[in-house]
Write a protein that holds these residues in place. Structure first.
Motif, PDB file in Angstrom:
ATOM      1  N   GLY A 103      -0.690   8.222 -12.596  1.00  0.00           N
ATOM      2  CA  GLY A 103      -0.823   7.779 -11.218  1.00  0.00           C
ATOM      3  C   GLY A 103      -1.046   8.900 -10.242  1.00  0.00           C
ATOM      4  N   GLN A 104      -1.513  10.042 -10.718  1.00  0.00           N
ATOM      5  CA  GLN A 104      -1.695  11.222  -9.873  1.00  0.00           C
ATOM      6  C   GLN A 104      -3.124  11.741  -9.958  1.00  0.00           C
ATOM      7  OE1 GLN A 104       1.202  13.866 -11.569  1.00  0.00           O
ATOM      8  NE2 GLN A 104       2.944  12.642 -10.889  1.00  0.00           N
ATOM      9  N   VAL A 105      -3.578  12.369  -8.887  1.00  0.00           N
ATOM     10  CA  VAL A 105      -4.890  13.024  -8.758  1.00  0.00           C
ATOM     11  C   VAL A 105      -6.014  11.996  -8.897  1.00  0.00           C
ATOM     12  CG1 VAL A 105      -6.396  14.904  -9.517  1.00  0.00           C
ATOM     13  CG2 VAL A 105      -3.905  15.181  -9.592  1.00  0.00           C
ATOM     14  N   THR A 106      -6.296  11.557 -10.120  1.00  0.00           N
ATOM     15  CA  THR A 106      -7.264  10.478 -10.360  1.00  0.00           C
ATOM     16  C   THR A 106      -6.562   9.419 -11.206  1.00  0.00           C
ATOM     17  OG1 THR A 106      -8.133  11.727 -12.253  1.00  0.00           O
ATOM     18  CG2 THR A 106      -9.329  11.910 -10.172  1.00  0.00           C
ATOM     19  N   PRO A 107      -5.833   8.510 -10.588  1.00  0.00           N
ATOM     20  CA  PRO A 107      -4.988   7.575 -11.335  1.00  0.00           C
ATOM     21  C   PRO A 107      -5.751   6.628 -12.263  1.00  0.00           C
ATOM     22  CG  PRO A 107      -4.296   7.704  -9.042  1.00  0.00           C
ATOM     23  CD  PRO A 107      -5.620   8.419  -9.138  1.00  0.00           C
ATOM     24  N   VAL A 108      -5.040   6.180 -13.271  1.00  0.00           N
ATOM     25  CA  VAL A 108      -5.574   5.195 -14.212  1.00  0.00           C
ATOM     26  C   VAL A 108      -5.374   3.793 -13.644  1.00  0.00           C
ATOM     27  CG1 VAL A 108      -5.370   4.206 -16.520  1.00  0.00           C
ATOM     28  CG2 VAL A 108      -5.111   6.683 -16.189  1.00  0.00           C
TER      29      VAL A 108
ATOM     30  N   ASN B 143      -4.688   2.195  -5.129  1.00  0.00           N
ATOM     31  CA  ASN B 143      -4.775   3.512  -5.748  1.00  0.00           C
ATOM     32  C   ASN B 143      -3.770   4.436  -5.075  1.00  0.00           C
ATOM     33  OD1 ASN B 143      -5.582   6.246  -6.343  1.00  0.00           O
ATOM     34  ND2 ASN B 143      -7.602   5.502  -6.925  1.00  0.00           N
ATOM     35  N   PRO B 144      -2.767   4.926  -5.811  1.00  0.00           N
ATOM     36  CA  PRO B 144      -1.718   5.734  -5.165  1.00  0.00           C
ATOM     37  C   PRO B 144      -2.198   7.080  -4.663  1.00  0.00           C
ATOM     38  CG  PRO B 144      -1.408   5.722  -7.547  1.00  0.00           C
ATOM     39  CD  PRO B 144      -2.500   4.729  -7.247  1.00  0.00           C
ATOM     40  N   ALA B 145      -3.372   7.533  -5.120  1.00  0.00           N
ATOM     41  CA  ALA B 145      -3.893   8.826  -4.662  1.00  0.00           C
ATOM     42  C   ALA B 145      -4.782   8.686  -3.437  1.00  0.00           C
ATOM     43  CB  ALA B 145      -4.670   9.508  -5.789  1.00  0.00           C
ATOM     44  N   THR B 146      -5.563   7.615  -3.359  1.00  0.00           N
ATOM     45  CA  THR B 146      -6.518   7.452  -2.260  1.00  0.00           C
ATOM     46  C   THR B 146      -6.100   6.393  -1.251  1.00  0.00           C
ATOM     47  OG1 THR B 146      -7.821   5.744  -3.377  1.00  0.00           O
ATOM     48  CG2 THR B 146      -8.388   8.065  -3.847  1.00  0.00           C
ATOM     49  N   GLY B 147      -5.234   5.481  -1.642  1.00  0.00           N
ATOM     50  CA  GLY B 147      -4.865   4.369  -0.776  1.00  0.00           C
ATOM     51  C   GLY B 147      -5.859   3.232  -0.789  1.00  0.00           C
TER      52      GLY B 147
ATOM     53  N   GLY C 258       0.826  -1.197   0.000  1.00  0.00           N
ATOM     54  CA  GLY C 258       0.000   0.000   0.000  1.00  0.00           C
ATOM     55  C   GLY C 258       0.860   1.246   0.000  1.00  0.00           C
ATOM     56  N   ARG C 259       0.215   2.381   0.155  1.00  0.00           N
ATOM     57  CA  ARG C 259       0.970   3.633   0.200  1.00  0.00           C
ATOM     58  C   ARG C 259       1.935   3.630   1.382  1.00  0.00           C
ATOM     59  NH1 ARG C 259      -3.335   8.484  -0.161  1.00  0.00           N
ATOM     60  NH2 ARG C 259      -4.108   7.353   1.665  1.00  0.00           N
ATOM     61  N   THR C 260       3.140   4.121   1.161  1.00  0.00           N
ATOM     62  CA  THR C 260       4.100   4.207   2.251  1.00  0.00           C
ATOM     63  C   THR C 260       4.094   5.616   2.824  1.00  0.00           C
ATOM     64  OG1 THR C 260       5.826   4.627   0.594  1.00  0.00           O
ATOM     65  CG2 THR C 260       5.605   2.379   1.429  1.00  0.00           C
ATOM     66  N   VAL C 261       3.955   5.703   4.144  1.00  0.00           N
ATOM     67  CA  VAL C 261       3.907   6.971   4.866  1.00  0.00           C
ATOM     68  C   VAL C 261       4.925   6.894   5.987  1.00  0.00           C
ATOM     69  CG1 VAL C 261       2.469   8.546   6.218  1.00  0.00           C
ATOM     70  CG2 VAL C 261       1.457   7.232   4.328  1.00  0.00           C
TER      71      VAL C 261
END
Length: 829
Positions: free
Chosen positions: A690-695, A579-583, A466-469
């Motif tokens: 992959g930004q804002v609204t990714p494909v 999803n890289p924008a929403t997780g 998942g997204r890394t924070v």
């Protein structure tokens, strides 16, 4: 992923848009126009000086004259995210230098910024956003400048949907090109001969394997180290899931029965055609991709390659074999399906339908019971290795020319009464060495891959981080690909540190994040909520009283642990993607022929369909959840450490002509209908896709809709969990009826679109891209797999791609392709 070859019925077992730093009104006038310029241009020139080209519908022609120079600037090209934009500056006079600089808008990288013509890729923005650029010419130290502006829109799919097709070719939208990159049998060193494709080729340990599957691209620097920004040179790591055995031999396989004996050379070729490839790939200045045959990075990892075990199961008694008496090492990886790309530049390959390769003869269960290992019997049965199995391809029947070799006998898991009860003298425990996530360092060909046991043992489809924070423990999402199996996540004990992305000992970083943590299994509730249930020995039902003996036992028997925790049986959980924008995590549920309206496998909110799917080509209709669906979840608090989530179903697979009330619940039409979603991936956050609204990319492995079309790949810009509503769905099958209420996302409509259709009888699987998103790698698996005679193949792909003339007898080959936009833009946008 189901396999059906010509000789055997295979068993699966935010971009900152704040423009507040732009110069003030007075500054613009002062900088851009002198008194002389104002007098020359009058009111019109002053207006443009103040407002730039915002009045010019996406382009600028502001002009300036200084030091005997007159300059103008214009912008042209598409104004959508991910598309190329050209800035053209013209000069009357002879300047000492010219340059472009950005004045406002989200920062972009300008190519040829020191020339008259510069280009950039439009960035991803949430709403229409203006970007302004200044063209400056210098003479005698005095500047003359002009500006040009372009308004960029939010990301959107930028192609016309490809029609369904039964043709023997890869079809992509107009404006795109396909390059064949790496095919079955291609040599990976200078010493290995070119592939003849007649069935007589040998040494597959130095050739591309078969059935290309999951795949990751890793940027490579000129120094041979990881470069996360390199889009012209990289390493491609890809799986070779299985084989189409008939095409590997001149006349198909020999002695292909349980009695055998199989020829040693044939069996060795078949074994080596499984596993993983690591190859170097480059893009020439002209834009063409190729693999580097003689690269020192090239490597094949096969079922015979040395492995290490790490994590809680390392050294467990169930891993002890004749090859590894202490249970710490093993050999190889097999039936590798989906993958994972780690931020510390390693590759995760995942063992899926490994169980079918093992022979287990009648009487084995009694021997294990007598040896005090009855627990193994319930475990083997739960993973599909029942007594009487002969093993795919019958490798254990080979009589090896070297009597000390065990590369064939290891596939016989039958326990011998004459040998040590602990399994150190035979291969009764060999099945427990498979079903794991395997980590590979693609940058170090001498490194030993590690099987990460903390992530559990199952039919691993993929393992997506998942997204890394920073400061938050990362999660890794996995599906167990079999009917009525579960969705899992592993949460590391170690919080993420961004510095680890640049570490040189990459497998040590894997130790840090992948060897200790908690494995969870998912339970979906009808109200759209869900829970992650911990698979921890001693907690809840995972105790000795219920047959569990240790944490190692829980991980080896993750399926049994999931059963005990009453996890939700799903319709074949396959690839996971985040999803890289929403997780939000998405998972493909490919299909389930055993789903019924009522009974043990009754429909539920998360798996709400059971129906009869009609065919148009005379074949028997399929039943159950024939066309599959894509489910998604959002973690509570948007944190990977959450133990609860909300969920809905993003889209249901279906033909566009099927009943919208019971089957085509997502309202798919001819541009986006699909069946059996399998591969799944989001564009990278390093580019506009992959930004804002990714494909999101969806690939199919379909046996239901193939009367209408070959397998396909679609692009989507999905919404978010909860953007739809509830739906009451009635299932009727074999006289039974049941109605359930499910959660369904907003109908995809034009935000889901078919991008690619493959050749005959293939599966589309495996996808990744360069960091800039301008080259996308896709795998085409087992074209022509339905042939009954290798001399009469049912596909000639890839030799016939692009209309090339080829003989009807040319055998098909699994292959990796590269897709690029002819205009150099980001693929899909």
């Amino acid at each position: 992923m189901s396999i059906n070859d010509m000789t055997v019925a295979y068993d699966d077992g935010d971009i900152d848009t704040n423009t507040s730093t732009a110069p003030s009104l007075n500054q613009l006038v002062e900088i851009r126009y002198s008194r002389r310029q104002t007098l020359m241009g009058g009111l019109s020139a002053m207006t443009t000086a103040v407002f730039g080209s915002a009045l010019l519908a996406g382009c600028g022609d502001d002009a300036s004259e200084t030091a005997d120079l007159t300059v103008t600037a214009t912008a042209s090209g598409a104004s959508a995210a991910g598309r190329p934009v050209t800035l053209t500056g013209t000069v009357t006079g002879t300047p000492e230098s010219v340059s472009w600089s950005q004045v406002s808008g989200p920062t972009v990288t300008l190519a040829n910024a020191s020339g008259n013509v510069a280009t950039f890729i439009a960035p991803a923005v949430a709403t229409g956003t203006e970007l302004t650029f200044r063209f400056t010419a210098l003479k005698n130290g005095l500047p003359a400048s002009a500006t040009a502006s372009v308004t960029v829109g939010a990301p959107a799919l930028g192609f016309t949907a490809v029609a369904k097709s039964l043709a023997d070719t890869v079809a992509v939208p107009s404006g795109y090109s396909v390059t064949i990159l790496y095919r079955l049998g291609d040599p990976i060193n200078a010493a290995t001969a070119a592939y003849g494709n007649t069935g007589s080729d040998t040494n597959f340990a130095q050739r591309a394997g078969d059935h290309h599957d999951g795949m990751s691209y890793f940027g490579l620097s000129s120094a041979g180290t990881p470069d996360a920004n390199s889009s012209t040179r990289g390493l491609l790591a890809l799986n070779h899931e299985n084989i189409t055995v008939g095409y590997l031999h001149p006349n198909g396989p020999t002695n292909f029965t349980a009695a055998g004996p199989r020829p040693e050379a044939e069996a060795l070729k078949e074994i080596e055609a499984h596993g993983v490839s690591v190859i170097e790939v480059t893009r020439a200045t002209a834009g063409a991709w190729s693999y580097v045959q003689s690269s020192s990075f090239n490597r094949r990892i096969t079922p015979n390659t040395a492995m290490q075990f790490s994590g809680p199961v390392r050294g467990d008694a169930n891993l002890r074999t004749r090859y590894s008496p202490d249970g710490t090492t093993g050999r190889g990886t097999i039936n590798n399906c989906a993958n994972g790309t780690m931020p510390w530049h390693t590759y995760l390959t995942n063992e899926e339908n490994w169980a079918g390769y093992f022979r287990r003869l009648s009487g084995d269960a009694a021997v294990r019971t007598a040896a005090g290992r009855a627990r193994q019997n319930s475990s083997l049965a739960r993973y599909g290795i029942s007594e009487g199995r002969q093993g795919n391809y019958f490798w254990s029947t080979v009589v090896a020319s070297d009597p000390t070799s065990t590369i064939f006998s290891r596939w016989n898991a039958t326990a011998s009464t004459a040998l040590a009860a602990d399994g150190t003298a035979d291969f009764r425990n060999e099945p427990f060495q498979f079903g794991w996530v395997v980590e590979i360092d693609p940058f170090n060909p001498a490194s030993t891959p590690r099987k990460r046991t903390a992530l559990g043992r199952m039919n691993h489809e993929g393992c997506q981080i998942g997204r890394t924070v920073a400061g938050v423990k990362p999660a890794f999402y996995m599906g167990d690909d079999a009917q009525n199996e579960y969705i899992y996540k592993f949460v590391s004990n170690t919080a993420w540190s961004a510095a680890d992305a640049d570490a040189t000992d990459r497998l040590a970083i894997g130790d840090k994040y992948l060897d200790t943590g908690i494995l969870y299994v998912a339970r979906f509730a009808a109200d759209g909520s869900g829970q992650w249930l911990p698979l921890v020995f001693g907690q809840g039902p995972l105790t000795a009283a219920n047959g569990f003996t240790s944490q190692a036992d829980v991980l080896i028997n993750a399926r049994l642990a999931g059963d005990a925790l009453a996890a939700t049986p799903m319709d074949r959980p396959e690839w996971t993607a985040v999803n890289p924008a929403t997780g939000e995590m998405y998972c493909t549920l490919t299909n389930n022929s055993s789903r019924t309206p009522t009974g043990t496998r009754a429909v539920d909110a998360a798996n709400p369909r059971a129906y009869t799917d009609p065919k148009t080509d005379g074949r028997s209709a399929g039943t159950g959840n024939v066309n599959g669906h894509v489910i998604r979840l959002r973690e509570a608090g948007d944190t990977s450490e959450a133990t609860s989530f909300t969920w809905d179903i993003y889209a249901f697979g279906a033909g566009s002509d099927l009943d919208p009330a019971t089957i085509n619940l997502s309202g798919l039409d001819a541009t986006n209908d699909l069946s059996s979603p399998d591969g799944l991936w989001f564009g990278l956050p390093s580019n506009a896709s992959g930004q804002v609204t990714p494909v999101m990319w969806i690939q199919t492995d379909d046996g239901a809709y193939t009367d209408v079309t070959n397998c396909m790949m679609l692009a989507a810009i999905p919404g978010i969990v909860g953007d739809g509503g509830t739906r009451s769905v009635t299932s009727t099958l074999n006289g039974a009826t049941n109605t359930v209420t499910t959660r369904i996302g907003k109908a995809p409509g034009a935000t889901l679109r078919r991008f690619l259709v493959g050749p005959k009888q293939c599966e589309i699987t495996g996808i990744h891209s360069t960091p800039d998103g301008r080259s996308v790698f896709v795998n085409i698996q087992h074209p022509g797999e339905d042939a009954t005679n290798p001399a009469a193949p049912t596909s000639n792909w890839p030799a016939n791609q692009g209309g090339a003339t080829t003989a009807a007898t040319t055998r098909p080959r699994s292959a990796t392709i590269v897709i690029t936009r002819d205009d150099g833009g980001v693929v899909g946008l």
